[in-house]
Design an enzyme around this catalytic site. Structure first.
Site, mmCIF file in Angstrom:
data_model
loop_
_atom_site.group_PDB
_atom_site.id
_atom_site.type_symbol
_atom_site.label_atom_id
_atom_site.label_comp_id
_atom_site.label_asym_id
_atom_site.label_seq_id
_atom_site.Cartn_x
_atom_site.Cartn_y
_atom_site.Cartn_z
ATOM 1 N N LYS A 115 0.862 -1.202 -0.165
ATOM 2 C CA LYS A 115 0.138 0.163 0.118
ATOM 3 C C LYS A 115 1.045 1.234 -0.104
ATOM 4 C CE LYS A 115 -3.999 -2.104 2.667
ATOM 5 N NZ LYS A 115 -4.882 -2.663 1.639
ATOM 6 N N GLU A 199 -3.637 6.463 8.697
ATOM 7 C CA GLU A 199 -4.533 7.291 7.722
ATOM 8 C C GLU A 199 -5.624 7.783 8.586
ATOM 9 O OE1 GLU A 199 -4.821 4.753 3.595
ATOM 10 O OE2 GLU A 199 -6.442 4.845 4.736
ATOM 11 N N HIS A 234 -14.924 -5.724 6.700
ATOM 12 C CA HIS A 234 -14.191 -4.949 5.474
ATOM 13 C C HIS A 234 -14.139 -5.966 4.486
ATOM 14 C CE1 HIS A 234 -13.200 -1.982 8.435
ATOM 15 N NE2 HIS A 234 -12.330 -2.710 9.125
ATOM 16 N N ARG A 291 -5.260 -7.670 -10.503
ATOM 17 C CA ARG A 291 -5.907 -8.932 -11.101
ATOM 18 C C ARG A 291 -7.504 -8.864 -11.016
ATOM 19 N NH1 ARG A 291 -9.197 -9.660 -6.545
ATOM 20 N NH2 ARG A 291 -8.224 -8.757 -4.635
HETATM 21 P P1 ADP Z 1 -7.480 -4.231 1.922
HETATM 22 O O1 ADP Z 1 -6.464 -4.497 1.240
HETATM 23 O O2 ADP Z 1 -7.428 -5.319 3.116
HETATM 24 O O3 ADP Z 1 -9.026 -4.680 1.261
HETATM 25 P P2 ADP Z 1 -8.284 -1.588 1.727
HETATM 26 O O4 ADP Z 1 -7.358 -0.422 2.043
HETATM 27 O O5 ADP Z 1 -8.793 -1.995 0.569
HETATM 28 O O6 ADP Z 1 -8.016 -3.070 2.535
HETATM 29 O O7 ADP Z 1 -9.428 -1.152 2.615
HETATM 30 C C1 ADP Z 1 -10.556 -2.390 2.774
HETATM 31 C C2 ADP Z 1 -11.951 -1.639 3.376
HETATM 32 O O8 ADP Z 1 -11.626 -1.040 4.702
HETATM 33 C C3 ADP Z 1 -12.692 -0.598 2.711
HETATM 34 O O9 ADP Z 1 -13.380 -0.931 1.627
HETATM 35 C C4 ADP Z 1 -13.247 0.312 3.815
HETATM 36 O O10 ADP Z 1 -14.294 -0.386 4.285
HETATM 37 C C5 ADP Z 1 -12.329 0.281 5.047
HETATM 38 N N1 ADP Z 1 -11.211 1.470 4.841
HETATM 39 C C6 ADP Z 1 -9.889 1.220 4.409
HETATM 40 N N2 ADP Z 1 -9.528 2.503 4.872
HETATM 41 C C7 ADP Z 1 -10.134 3.387 5.381
HETATM 42 C C8 ADP Z 1 -10.303 4.521 5.831
HETATM 43 N N3 ADP Z 1 -9.040 5.437 5.735
HETATM 44 N N4 ADP Z 1 -11.127 5.251 6.516
HETATM 45 C C9 ADP Z 1 -12.263 4.284 6.704
HETATM 46 N N5 ADP Z 1 -12.495 3.164 6.158
HETATM 47 C C10 ADP Z 1 -11.605 2.536 5.646
#
Ligand code: ADP
Length: 493
Positions: A115, A199, A234, A291
């Protein structure tokens, strides 16, 4: 490319093989002992056993898979999603073996797999990011100061995290240090990489992602968005295209940002750029998945484009046969993930035998599944039974069609997410489009399903069995989210 090996299992292996067959390409399946009788094994032109059920001894055996591909003369390998699909080392090994990896180059996989590296790569482009730090935290006192500036709550994230794992919400400054310690040790044990960053926690976020396609000649297009805000742990469970809230202007802007993310890592193939969108419709780049995504069918239905065929065309070095202006949104598509999980019991897996299994039928209904009546849902892998996808002229009609399709779907022997998804379809917040990623926590309680709760001990025994059977990557990320993590699950979203 006359023959392709599909390095995956279940519904996605079958879905990929169908497109390959339509393209006149012969298919090779590889399977573990748990999948000996699975439909994808029978569907393939050739099928080879790779090993015992655990993923680490079968679907993650990149060396063995490449050996089989060479032996059978497969010229390409399609990795599906999960397993080896985002493994840059595997992509490299495939290329070095003289076989075409049907996916992006290994550098793009590597960059977007972290990330933090992803954020760094897109920095040259003007892409909105969630406020936070840009590097891994090394100085906790300094990070504490930044967190205070950003304002609580904040989120600590593992750079190598995925599949909804490796995140911690910190509500106030007093718990910052203790949560940091826990986050780092979890990141080390789960992902083998302790890098974490912080974040801003977006309070009412929607998860909206853009599908992109890029060829090896510098052409990049987007296939609009998918809304994936209905999540548990999530992880997505209902997806749709288009989103109920994007305006044409915002769609075009986010689409262009997504194409820029692809450009930033020299991407080729099909990929997904994920964004969070806040209540004021500000959007922020989250990550890119390099992917095919589980929920790709909704984009296929609204654009009329077969993403697997495009992946193959791109991997063969062909130019995209259409430009951005040729792409239009037609109608509305919804997808629900039918998991063998018990919504009444915290969505824990409910593995067992599919005693009864009848799929819904009729116009506008697509079921991507990998099981048949009488089959066992193996304990070793993702407990997704099927994806039920519907397509109609508008969102309202699609919701009605989904309700009908869910009612017609007959599954007995295991608990499923069907009833939960029906609850979502009927819910005012979903129907009005006014919902965010907290939908489940906000509105869902098991009693709305009117089902009896299984014994807690049974669930505990099942969980213990799951954890035992998983590879060494198994962990429990947070106390409030007890779920087995393994390589098959890690990068699923
Ligand atoms: P992963 O790689 O585990 O899928 P992501 O960064 O894509 O992680 O985030 C997955 C989920 O987590 C998002 O769809 C959202 O619901 C929640 N999320 C991620 N970052 C944030 C944030 N900064 N604030 C609020 N919710 C978040």
């Amino acid at each position: 490319m006359k023959k392709v090996l599909v390095a995956n299992r279940g519904e996605i292996a079958l879905r990929v093989m169908r497109s390959l067959r339509e393209m006149g390409i012969a298919t090779v399946a590889v399977y573990s002992d748990a999948d000996r009788l699975a439909p994808f094994v029978r569907y393939a032109d050739e099928a080879v056993r790779i090993g015992p059920p655990p993923s680490s001894e079968s679907y993650l055996r990149g060396d063995e898979i490449i050996r089989i591909a060479k032996e059978l003369g497969a010229e390409g390998i399609h990795p599906g999603y999960g397993f080896l699909s985002e493994n840059a080392g595997f992509a490299k090994m495939v290329r070095e073996a003289g076989i075409t990896f049907i996916g992006p180059g290994e550098e793009a996989i590597e960059t977007m797999g972290s990330k933090l590296a992803a954020k760094a790569a897109v920095k040259a482009y003007n892409i909105p990011m969630v406020p936070g730090v840009e590097d891994a935290i090394t100085d906790v006192a300094e990070a504490r100061k930044i967190a205070a500036e950003i304002g609580f709550p904040i989120l600590i994230k593992a750079s190598a995290g995925g599949g909804g794992k490796g995140m911690r919400i910190v509500e106030s400054i007093d718990e910052f240090e203790s949560q940091m310690d826990r986050a780092v040790s979890e990141a080390v044990s789960a992902f083998g990489d302790g890098a974490v960053f912080i974040e801003k926690y977006i309070g009412s976020p929607r998860h909206i992602e853009i599908q992109v396609l890029a060829d090896q000649h510098g052409n990049v297009v987007h296939l609009f968005e998918r809304e994936c805000s209905i999540q548990r742990r999530h992880q997505k469970v209902v997806e749709e295209a288009p989103s109920a809230v994007l305006t044409p202007e915002l769609r075009a802007k986010m689409g262009e940002s997504a194409c820029d993310v692809a450009r930033a890592c020299n991407y080729h193939g099909a990929g997904t750029v994920e964004f969070l969108v806040d209540e004021h419709l500000n959007y922020y780049f989250l990550e890119m998945n390099t992917r095919l995504q589980v929920e790709h069918p909704v984009s296929e239905l609204i654009t009329g484009i077969d993403l697997v065929k495009e992946q193959v065309h791109i991997a063969r070095g062909e130019k995209l046969s259409f430009g951005q202006d040729d792409l239009k949104i037609n109608g509305h598509a919804l997808e629900i993930r039918v998991y063998a999980e018990d919504p009444a019991n915290n969505f824990l897996p409910d593995i067992g035998t599919l005693h009864g299994y009848r799929k819904p039928e009729g116009p506008g209904i697509r079921v991507d599944d990998g099981f048949e009546e009488g089959m066992e849902i193996p304990i070793y892998y993702d407990p997704m039974i099927a994806k039920l996808i519907v397509y109609a002229e508008n969102r309202e009609a699609a919701i009605e069609k989904m309700k009908r399709a869910i009612a017609d779907y007959q599954i007995s022997g295991v608990a499923t997410t069907l009833g939960f998804c029906s609850f979502v379809m009927d819910h005012e917040a979903f129907r009005s489009g006014k919902f965010d990623t907290h939908f489940v926590q906000t509105y869902f309680t098991p009693d709305v399903l009117n089902v009896s709760k299984p014994h807690e001990e049974e669930a505990a025994v099942l969980m213990a069995a799951l954890l035992r059977n998983e590879s060494s990557a198994s962990i429990q990320t947070t106390a409030d989210q007890p779920i087995a993590v393994s390589n098959w699950r890690k990068n699923r979203s």
